[in-house]
Design an enzyme around this catalytic site. Structure first.
Site, PDB file in Angstrom:
ATOM      1  N   ASP A 159       0.937  -1.042   0.061  1.00  0.00           N
ATOM      2  CA  ASP A 159      -0.018  -0.056   0.225  1.00  0.00           C
ATOM      3  C   ASP A 159       0.757   1.496   0.025  1.00  0.00           C
ATOM      4  OD1 ASP A 159      -2.531   1.520  -0.056  1.00  0.00           O
ATOM      5  OD2 ASP A 159      -3.145   0.190   1.568  1.00  0.00           O
ATOM      6  N   GLU A 191       0.068  -0.207  -5.283  1.00  0.00           N
ATOM      7  CA  GLU A 191      -0.744   1.275  -5.350  1.00  0.00           C
ATOM      8  C   GLU A 191       0.071   2.260  -5.562  1.00  0.00           C
ATOM      9  OE1 GLU A 191      -3.653   0.815  -2.469  1.00  0.00           O
ATOM     10  OE2 GLU A 191      -3.906  -1.311  -2.723  1.00  0.00           O
ATOM     11  N   TRP A 192       1.019   2.089  -6.393  1.00  0.00           N
ATOM     12  CA  TRP A 192       1.675   3.404  -6.490  1.00  0.00           C
ATOM     13  C   TRP A 192       1.114   4.521  -7.282  1.00  0.00           C
ATOM     14  CZ3 TRP A 192       7.188   2.419  -9.699  1.00  0.00           C
ATOM     15  CH2 TRP A 192       7.646   3.727 -10.086  1.00  0.00           C
ATOM     16  N   PRO A 193       0.466   3.961  -8.552  1.00  0.00           N
ATOM     17  CA  PRO A 193      -0.174   5.208  -9.252  1.00  0.00           C
ATOM     18  C   PRO A 193      -1.396   5.678  -8.523  1.00  0.00           C
ATOM     19  CG  PRO A 193      -0.711   3.051 -10.347  1.00  0.00           C
ATOM     20  CD  PRO A 193       0.425   2.963  -9.281  1.00  0.00           C
ATOM     21  N   LEU A 194      -2.072   5.076  -7.647  1.00  0.00           N
ATOM     22  CA  LEU A 194      -3.430   5.340  -7.143  1.00  0.00           C
ATOM     23  C   LEU A 194      -2.955   6.662  -6.074  1.00  0.00           C
ATOM     24  CD1 LEU A 194      -6.089   5.474  -5.437  1.00  0.00           C
ATOM     25  CD2 LEU A 194      -4.895   3.709  -3.738  1.00  0.00           C
ATOM     26  N   TYR A 195      -1.726   6.771  -5.418  1.00  0.00           N
ATOM     27  CA  TYR A 195      -1.047   7.854  -4.524  1.00  0.00           C
ATOM     28  C   TYR A 195      -0.667   8.806  -5.496  1.00  0.00           C
ATOM     29  CZ  TYR A 195      -2.684   4.736  -0.925  1.00  0.00           C
ATOM     30  OH  TYR A 195      -3.236   4.162   0.067  1.00  0.00           O
ATOM     31  N   ASP A 219     -10.713   2.905  -3.677  1.00  0.00           N
ATOM     32  CA  ASP A 219     -11.073   1.567  -3.239  1.00  0.00           C
ATOM     33  C   ASP A 219     -12.396   1.116  -3.389  1.00  0.00           C
ATOM     34  OD1 ASP A 219      -8.690   1.589  -1.859  1.00  0.00           O
ATOM     35  OD2 ASP A 219      -9.620   1.553   0.358  1.00  0.00           O
TER      36      ASP A 219
END
Length: 419
Positions: A159, A191-195, A219
Site C-alpha cells: 500500500d 498502489e503506486w499510481p493511486l497515490y 477503493d
C-alpha cells in the site's frame, strides 16, 4: 478520423508500453481472495471470532476454496490485507503477526495454505505506517522482503499510505528489488499510481517494470455507485492506462464484491463481465463460507474466466457510449472479440441494443459465430455484418458475448486461427 477511432486503432495495435517486471509471475490476471472489503480491520476476536482478522479466517477460506470448486475454477491466492501484525516489530526489527490472532505465525499459515495447493498473500505499506496504523516498511524494505520470503509468502500487496508522494516511486522500486533479491517468487501488487494521480500523471513505464499489478483509483465499496465510478475513471483514462497492461503486469480496478450485500444480481453480472473485459485481477472479497449460489455460479463461470485469462493478454476498453449504453471490447486470441454492453439506465425494464452498433462488429465480415455468455449462455449461431440481432439488457445489467470470425475457403467454413 475521429479521436475515438484513432484511440481504438492505437489500443488494438499497441503492445505493452514497457517490459514487465521480470519475475515470471502474473502472466495472466491474478485470481484469488482478499479480505479487505468484506472483513476490513475487524480485530475483535473475543466477540466476533468468525469474522475477525485471524489465522482461523484464512484457513477456513482456504478450506472453502478447495471444497467448493474455487481452486478448480482458477482462484489460487488467499490474501491477507491490513491489520494482521503486532503494533511493534520484534527485537531484530522484523514484522511479527499479532500473537493472539495468529498464534502459529505467518509461516504456519503459509504451510497450511500450501498444503491445500493454494498460495498465500500478505500486506505491507511503503510508508512509516500502514493505512490502519500498523508498522510500515519505510526503512525496512530489505528486512521485510526477506521476512516474507522466510515465511514462504507468495504475494505482497504493498500500500501507499503515510509517505510523501514524491518518494513513492523510490520506495516501490526499492521493495521490488528487495523482493527479487530474496530469490523467492513473490507476486508484487502495488498502489503506486493511486497515490500519485492527485498530483500528476504517473509513469506507467516505470510502474510496469516494477510491479505485477497496480491500483489506479479509489477503493471499491459494496455499492453500484462505487462500481460505476471505477468504470467511469477507467474509461476516462484508458488512453494512458490500457497500453501498460499485458502479461506480467495489469491495471487493478480493485476487488470483486460479488456475493455480498450491495449489488443486485444484474449489477454483480456487470462487475464480473467488465472486470474480465478489463483484464483485471479477479480478487474476490466476500465470505466463501456463506455465499449465494447464484453469486458462486457467476464467479465460477468458466466462459467469463476464459475471457479474463485469455492468453493474448490485451486489456479491453470502452469503445462506444450512446443512448445510456456503454460498449466495452477486448481483443482475444485467435482473432476473436469479447464484447460487453452495459445498460446504464436504472429505471424501467430491459432495453434492446443492436449488435451492429458495436464498433468492433466489423470483424464479422463476411461471417462470424456469436456466443452469448451473460445474462445466460446461448449459442447465437452464424451472423453477418448486416445482422439485425437485438440483445435485451436489464437496467444496470450487461450482455457479454464473444465473436469468432469465420472465413469462407473453397465453400467450407473454417475458424480463423491467427493471433
Amino acid at each position: 478520423m475521429s479521436k475515438m477511432q484513432l484511440l481504438l486503432g492505437l489500443l488494438s495495435l499497441l503492445s505493452p508500453a514497457a517490459e514487465a517486471l521480470d519475475n515470471g509471475l502474473a502472466l495472466k490476471p491474478t485470481m484469488g481472495w482478499l479480505h479487505w472489503e468484506r472483513f476490513m480491520c475487524n480485530t475483535d476476536c473475543d466477540t466476533d471470532p468468525d469474522n475477525c482478522i485471524s489465522e482461523r479466517l484464512y484457513m477456513q477460506m482456504a478450506d472453502m476454496m478447495v471444497k467448493e470448486g474455487w481452486k478448480e475454477a482458477g482462484y489460487e491466492y488467499v490474501c491477507i490485507d491490513d491489520c494482521w501484525p503486532s503494533h511493534e516489530r520484534d527485537a531484530q526489527g522484523r514484522l511479527q503477526a499479532d500473537p493472539k490472532r495468529f498464534p502459529g505465525g505467518i509461516k504456519k499459515l503459509a504451510d497450511y495454505v500450501h498444503s491445500k495447493g493454494l498460495k498465500l498473500g500478505i500486506y505491507a505499506d511503503v510508508g512509516e505506517k500502514t493505512c490502519a496504523g500498523y508498522p510500515g516498511s519505510l526503512g525496512y524494505y530489505e528486512t521485510d522482503a526477506q521476512t516474507f520470503a522466510d515465511w514462504d509468502v507468495d504475494l505482497l500487496k504493498f500500500d501507499g499510505c503515510n509517505l510523501k508522494w514524491t518518494l513513492l516511486g523510490d520506495g516501490y522500486i526499492k521493495m521490488s528489488k528487495a523482493l527479487n533479491k530474496t530469490g523467492r517468487s513473490i507476486l508484487y501488487s502495488c498502489e503506486w499510481p493511486l497515490y500519485e494521480w492527485p498530483f500528476h500523471t504517473p509513469n506507467y513505464t516505470a510502474i510496469r517494470e516494477t510491479c505485477n499489478h497496480w491500483r489506479n483509483f479509489n477503493d471499491v465499496f459494496d455499492s453500484w455507485i462505487s462500481i460505476k465510478s471505477i468504470l467511469d475513471w477507467t474509461a476516462s483514462y484508458q488512453d494512458i492506462t490500457v497500453p501498460s497492461a499485458g502479461p506480467g503486469g495489469w491495471n487493478d480496478p480493485d476487488m470483486l464484491v460479488i456475493g455480498n450485500f450491495g449489488l443486485s444480481h444484474d449489477q454483480q453480472e456487470s462487475q464480473m463481465a467488465l472486470w474480465a473485459i478489463m483484464a483485471a485481477p479477479l480478487l474476490m472479497s466476500n465470505d466463501l463460507r456463506d455465499i449465494c449460489p447464484r453469486s458462486k455460479e457467476l464467479l465460477q463461470n468458466r466462459r467469463i474466466i476464459e475471457i479474463s485469462q485469455d492468453p493474448l493478454g490485451k486489456q479491453g476498453y470502452r469503445s462506444a457510449k450512446r443512448n445510456s449504453f456503454e460498449v466495452w471490447e477486448r481483443p482475444l486470441s485467435k482473432n476473436r472479440l469479447a464484447v460487453a454492453m452495459l445498460n446504464l439506465q436504472e429505471i424501467g425494464g430491459p432495453r434492446g441494443f443492436a449488435i451492429s452498433g458495436v464498433p468492433g462488429w466489423k470483424v464479422c465480415d463476411p461471417q462470424c459465430n456469436v456466443t452469448l455468455i451473460l445474462p445466460q449462455y446461448e449459442e447465437m449461431g452464424v451472423q453477418t455484418k448486416e445482422s439485425k440481432l437485438i440483445l435485451k439488457v436489464n437496467p444496470s445489467g450487461t450482455a457479454l458475448l464473444t465473436v469468432t470470425p469465420i472465413s469462407k475457403d473453397f465453400g467450407r467454413l473454417h475458424w480463423k486461427d491467427t493471433n
